[in-house]
Design a protein around this motif. Structure first.
Motif, PDB file in Angstrom:
ATOM      1  N   ARG A 100       0.831  -1.211   0.000  1.00  0.00           N
ATOM      2  CA  ARG A 100       0.000   0.000   0.000  1.00  0.00           C
ATOM      3  C   ARG A 100       0.863   1.257   0.000  1.00  0.00           C
ATOM      4  O   ARG A 100       0.603   2.208  -0.748  1.00  0.00           O
ATOM      5  N   LYS A 101       1.914   1.227   0.811  1.00  0.00           N
ATOM      6  CA  LYS A 101       2.788   2.393   0.863  1.00  0.00           C
ATOM      7  C   LYS A 101       3.503   2.595  -0.460  1.00  0.00           C
ATOM      8  O   LYS A 101       3.646   3.728  -0.935  1.00  0.00           O
ATOM      9  N   ALA A 102       3.944   1.464  -1.078  1.00  0.00           N
ATOM     10  CA  ALA A 102       4.622   1.573  -2.370  1.00  0.00           C
ATOM     11  C   ALA A 102       3.685   2.131  -3.424  1.00  0.00           C
ATOM     12  O   ALA A 102       4.065   3.001  -4.221  1.00  0.00           O
ATOM     13  N   LEU A 103       2.436   1.620  -3.426  1.00  0.00           N
ATOM     14  CA  LEU A 103       1.465   2.112  -4.394  1.00  0.00           C
ATOM     15  C   LEU A 103       1.184   3.597  -4.177  1.00  0.00           C
ATOM     16  O   LEU A 103       1.051   4.364  -5.134  1.00  0.00           O
ATOM     17  N   MET A 104       1.075   3.970  -2.925  1.00  0.00           N
ATOM     18  CA  MET A 104       0.819   5.380  -2.639  1.00  0.00           C
ATOM     19  C   MET A 104       1.989   6.247  -3.076  1.00  0.00           C
ATOM     20  O   MET A 104       1.803   7.340  -3.626  1.00  0.00           O
ATOM     21  N   ASN A 105       3.210   5.737  -2.870  1.00  0.00           N
ATOM     22  CA  ASN A 105       4.389   6.549  -3.189  1.00  0.00           C
ATOM     23  C   ASN A 105       4.619   6.677  -4.686  1.00  0.00           C
ATOM     24  O   ASN A 105       5.137   7.690  -5.151  1.00  0.00           O
ATOM     25  N   ILE A 106       4.298   5.620  -5.453  1.00  0.00           N
ATOM     26  CA  ILE A 106       4.539   5.686  -6.891  1.00  0.00           C
ATOM     27  C   ILE A 106       3.363   6.302  -7.642  1.00  0.00           C
ATOM     28  O   ILE A 106       3.461   6.543  -8.840  1.00  0.00           O
ATOM     29  N   SER A 107       2.261   6.529  -6.959  1.00  0.00           N
ATOM     30  CA  SER A 107       1.093   7.099  -7.628  1.00  0.00           C
ATOM     31  C   SER A 107       1.395   8.517  -8.116  1.00  0.00           C
ATOM     32  O   SER A 107       2.052   9.300  -7.434  1.00  0.00           O
ATOM     33  N   LEU A 108       0.911   8.806  -9.297  1.00  0.00           N
ATOM     34  CA  LEU A 108       1.050  10.156  -9.844  1.00  0.00           C
ATOM     35  C   LEU A 108      -0.025  11.091  -9.301  1.00  0.00           C
ATOM     36  O   LEU A 108       0.015  12.287  -9.573  1.00  0.00           O
ATOM     37  N   ASP A 109      -0.967  10.525  -8.573  1.00  0.00           N
ATOM     38  CA  ASP A 109      -2.023  11.324  -7.964  1.00  0.00           C
ATOM     39  C   ASP A 109      -1.782  11.423  -6.457  1.00  0.00           C
ATOM     40  O   ASP A 109      -1.102  10.588  -5.862  1.00  0.00           O
ATOM     41  N   GLY A 110      -2.370  12.460  -5.870  1.00  0.00           N
ATOM     42  CA  GLY A 110      -2.282  12.611  -4.431  1.00  0.00           C
ATOM     43  C   GLY A 110      -3.319  11.740  -3.745  1.00  0.00           C
ATOM     44  O   GLY A 110      -4.494  11.769  -4.095  1.00  0.00           O
ATOM     45  N   ILE A 111      -2.883  10.943  -2.764  1.00  0.00           N
ATOM     46  CA  ILE A 111      -3.779  10.036  -2.049  1.00  0.00           C
ATOM     47  C   ILE A 111      -3.779  10.429  -0.576  1.00  0.00           C
ATOM     48  O   ILE A 111      -2.711  10.621   0.020  1.00  0.00           O
TER      49      ILE A 111
END
Length: 850
Positions: A230-241
């Protein structure tokens, strides 16, 4: 029994009870039942009374000493018996206590261990063994057993914790892995503390528990892995989560979200939505965006950065409940660039006059952009658009209105898009043209939500197209007229020169005639190239697909250029592989034209050597296409590298100065390349200046079945027979030339000057063939031919062979004349050899059909 004796006995009993309390401890002593004390007292009293009775009756006088001994030892014996009784009770009580403890430990999955530090022996409970898959007491009960079962990576840590405890004496707890009987490693949670010490204060006994936490560790690992993902997905996301609690406070956010707002990740946590939301107030947010499981929405807004600046944002939010606590997950995208692009697009649309419309199918509402009102000349303040408003503007053209509605319905039904061009009537009575494109928008169930479209005013574009079509038509007519006007006198000149050459001339006179004839031929070829290029540019060239004999077509080109090549001392070498199909389907005329241009150039730009024409069939990519590679190589002057890129441009030549050795307008290669492309092929060139040039082109054909061989009939050529020929020609010089040519072939000619005269003459007399000029006064050749085919010159003449002879020599003219009912085609200027070939062909076809 005297009171003295009773008191003596009671005192002894009390002394024994006091001694027992000291030995066994008060807690144990108080648990002894009262009847035990009473029973002991009664036993002693009975024994003491018995001894006194013996003494009183003096039954055994000599027992006095024994009595004293018995009285002295009786309490001791009684005390011993009583102590044994009490000890047995204590042991039983302790066993029951241990049983209860074992049951309790089994119930909570705990295993017990008890380590005698001095001896190294360890008591392991049954659960301790079964926890590791062993039978109870299968392993030695020693400290070494525990050490041997430890995971190698955990030995040092576990021993360190235990030894440290021995130093400081504080209870300890630790997690480590132990080797199970099945070979797996079990995670163990251990607790322990010292419970016994010697005189020096050193621990002599340690007691503790082991709990199997393997499943818990696996669950923790899974949680850690999931959290990592989850943290990796949040960090690589181009959108703000971001994750918010029920009070709209951010409890977690990724780096992108913090970067968009200009905060650090530490700073952005604990912010409330209204701290960065620029469009909605705190009250609006709490009222309109409650945090609950049912929340799910997406909207565009503006966010405020830490420095006070703002940006456009698209927010998608969904509610959830985690551990019975409501929260909201949000995904925020910075759409500043997109909004800018949309605004730029709207500006471009405004400048281009492109309007947009939207139909909300659920509500029935229709919205138009201001440009749509402008295009149709309507007022946005007084006109309310409906879904059929645009089509209603085409009511003056019902067919177009119906077609537009059908296209719209078809696009909706197929979930596709559609477009159409249509006329419309403005309020001022003027007629305009618009182009509309539209597409449906559907939900996840496939239900139609919106139809969105665009409207472009193409009135000026259509007007320009119509003008261009008209101009192109005028150009074509001009070129056709120019062809006719130039070829007609050329026909007279070349015909007269040909006739003159057939008369007795001296050597000098013949040279003059030949030079004039060759110059006229060059002028004819130049005119043909210019007209062909114009036709290609105008898109008037049609490519045919008809069966033809491949070898005959190629060999015919080589034979055509053989004499001129021999005159220059050149050799023409043709290579056709034996496995080449005999018959193919394609445009044989265009193929021969391309080969003729390339072979003609090769001869023109070469002085000595061999010109090779190589043909190679290529592997078939599809059953329907048969690709053939043609290569024409010459040993000529070659082409400079500086000209290769523009070689196929019109009027480009290898020689650009005044020292030109080679004639030509530079159109041959341009026409060749464009014809190859029109036939679906490709073309390339390789050349070295001073060493020669190779032109390659590849064309697609289709294989057709070969014709059955038919031996030629041993008959006299039809052309050699005396024929009655009707010549319809309005140009006097052409009439003279063509009449003389036919007479030289032994035929009788009757000439008329227009199509109407041809109909009258044909109805009056019988003829074998008609040579019909196309452009004539009163009735042109095409209309005259159609009238003959309709039987207006007599039923017996409906099928008479008709050859078109015309100065209309542009590409496509031949096909047009044949479609009108003519059997053959001769382009002016007429050459004798060509005339004989066409006559033979037309008469043979007529005889076969008869």
């Amino acid at each position: 029994m005297t009171p003295v004796l009773f008191l003596d006995g009671l005192s002894v009993v009390l002394c024994l009870i006091a001694a027992w309390v000291l030995l066994a401890g008060w807690k144990t002593a108080r648990k002894v039942r009262a009847k035990s004390v009473i029973a002991g007292l009664i036993i002693w009293c009975a024994f003491h009374a018995f001894s006194n009775i013996l003494e009183q009756i003096v039954v055994v006088p000599y027992l006095s000493e024994a009595e004293d001994y018995i009285q002295m030892m009786g309490p001791v014996c009684w005390a011993s018996v009583f102590y044994v009784y009490l000890l047995a009770g204590e042991i039983e009580s302790r066993r029951k206590s241990e049983d209860r403890l074992a049951l309790a430990m089994d119930a909570v999955n705990d295993a017990i261990w008890d380590w005698d530090i001095k001896t190294g022996k360890v008591y392991f409970s049954s659960r301790w063994y079964t926890m590791l898959g062993y039978v109870p007491y299968e392993l030695p009960e020693t400290f070494a057993t525990w050490e041997q079962l430890l995971h190698p990576d955990d030995v040092k840590t576990a021993r360190g914790v235990v030894l440290a405890h021995l130093e400081i004496g504080e209870p300890f707890q630790i997690e480590f892995r132990m080797h199970a009987k099945d070979g797996s490693w079990r995670w163990i949670f251990a607790r322990g503390k010292s419970v016994g010490w010697d005189e020096s204060g050193s621990a002599t006994r340690m007691l503790g528990t082991h709990i199997d936490i393997t499943e818990r560790k696996a669950a923790e690992q899974a949680l850690l892995l999931e959290a990592g993902r989850r943290k990796a997905l949040m960090n690589i996301s181009l959108d703000g989560i971001a994750i918010m609690d029920s009070e709209h406070r951010i409890v977690e956010a990724n780096q992108k979200f913090a970067d968009m707002l200009g905060y650090t990740q530490e700073e952005v946590v604990q912010l409330h939505t209204w701290d960065f939301e620029a469009r909605y107030s705190k009250e609006d947010i709490l009222t309109d965006f409650p945090v609950s499981r049912e929340v799910q929405f997406s909207f565009e807004t503006r966010h405020r950065r830490k420095d006070g600046s703002e940006y456009d944002a698209e927010v998608t939010a969904a509610g959830a409940v985690v551990d019975e606590t409501p929260c909201m997950f949000t995904v925020t995208r910075d759409i500043t660039a997109r909004k800018k692009a949309e605004e730029d697009l709207r500006e471009v649309q405004r400048m281009a006059g492109l309007g947009r419309w939207d139909w909300d199918v659920k509500t029935g509402d229709v919205t138009w952009s201001e440009e749509v009102y402008t295009i149709f000349g309507l007022n946005s303040e007084t006109f309310t658009p409906q879904i059929d408003s645009i089509l209603a503007l085409s009511a003056s053209w019902p067919n177009e209105q119906v077609r537009g509605q059908e296209l719209l319905d078809r696009a909706i039904a197929s979930h596709g898009q559609g477009h159409y061009d249509q006329r419309f009537l403005r309020p001022d009575g003027s007629v305009g043209h618009y182009h509309s494109t539209f597409q449906g928008e559907y939900d996840e169930n496939g239900d139609l939500l919106h139809i969105k479209g665009s409207v472009l005013d193409v009135t000026e574009r259509n007007r320009a197209i119509e003008e261009a079509v008209a101009a192109n038509r005028a150009k074509s007519e001009f070129l056709a007229n120019m062809s006719h006007e130039i070829r007609t006198p050329l026909n007279g000149i070349m015909g007269m020169l040909h006739l003159l050459g057939a008369t007795p001339l001296d050597v000098e006179q013949k040279e003059y005639v030949d030079a004039a004839y060759q110059s006229s031929g060059r002028l004819t070829r130049l005119l043909t190239d210019i007209l062909d290029l114009s036709r290609i540019d105008a898109g008037k060239v049609s490519i045919l697909k008809e069966p033809f004999d491949f070898n005959d077509a190629v060999i015919g080109v080589v034979q055509l250029f053989g004499p001129s090549a021999n005159e220059q001392g050149l050799e023409l070498k043709l290579t056709i592989p034996p496995y080449m199909p005999d018959r193919l389907s394609g445009d044989v005329v265009r193929l021969q034209q391309v080969l003729s241009n390339l072979v003609g150039n090769a001869i023109k730009f070469s002085d000595t050597g061999t010109i090779s024409i190589d043909i190679h069939p290529l592997p078939q990519r599809t059953p329907d296409e048969y690709h053939v590679l043609f290569s024409v190589a010459d040993p000529g002057i070659g082409i400079p590298d500086s000209l290769l890129d523009k070689l196929f441009a019109p009027f480009v030549q290898g020689e650009t100065d005044f020292k030109r050795r080679y004639q030509g307008a530079g159109l041959g290669l341009t026409i060749t390349k464009r014809l190859v492309v029109l036939m679906g092929g490709t073309m390339a060139v390789e050349s070295e200046e001073g060493a020669g040039t190779v032109f390659h082109f590849c064309l697609p054909f289709q294989i057709v079945e070969p014709l059955a061989y038919t031996p030629p009939a041993d008959e006299e050529p039809l052309v050699s027979r005396g024929l009655r020929i009707l010549l319809a020609e309005d140009d006097k010089n052409s009439e003279i030339v063509e009449t003389k040519m036919f007479e030289m072939l032994g035929h009788h000619v009757q000439a008329v000057t227009d199509g109407q005269q041809a109909l009258t003459q044909l109805e009056a007399e019988s003829y074998d063939l008609i040579l019909m000029d196309v452009q004539m006064p009163v009735l042109d050749g095409v209309e005259a031919t159609k009238a003959i085919r309709r039987g207006e010159a007599g039923e017996m003449n409906k099928d008479i062979p008709i050859i078109a002879v015309t100065a209309y020599a542009m590409t496509g003219d031949k096909e047009k004349f044949l479609e009108a009912g003519m059997n053959g085609y001769l382009a002016k200027p007429v050459e004798m050899d060509v005339l004989k070939e066409v006559l033979e062909f037309v008469l043979s076809e007529a005889e076969d059909s008869a």
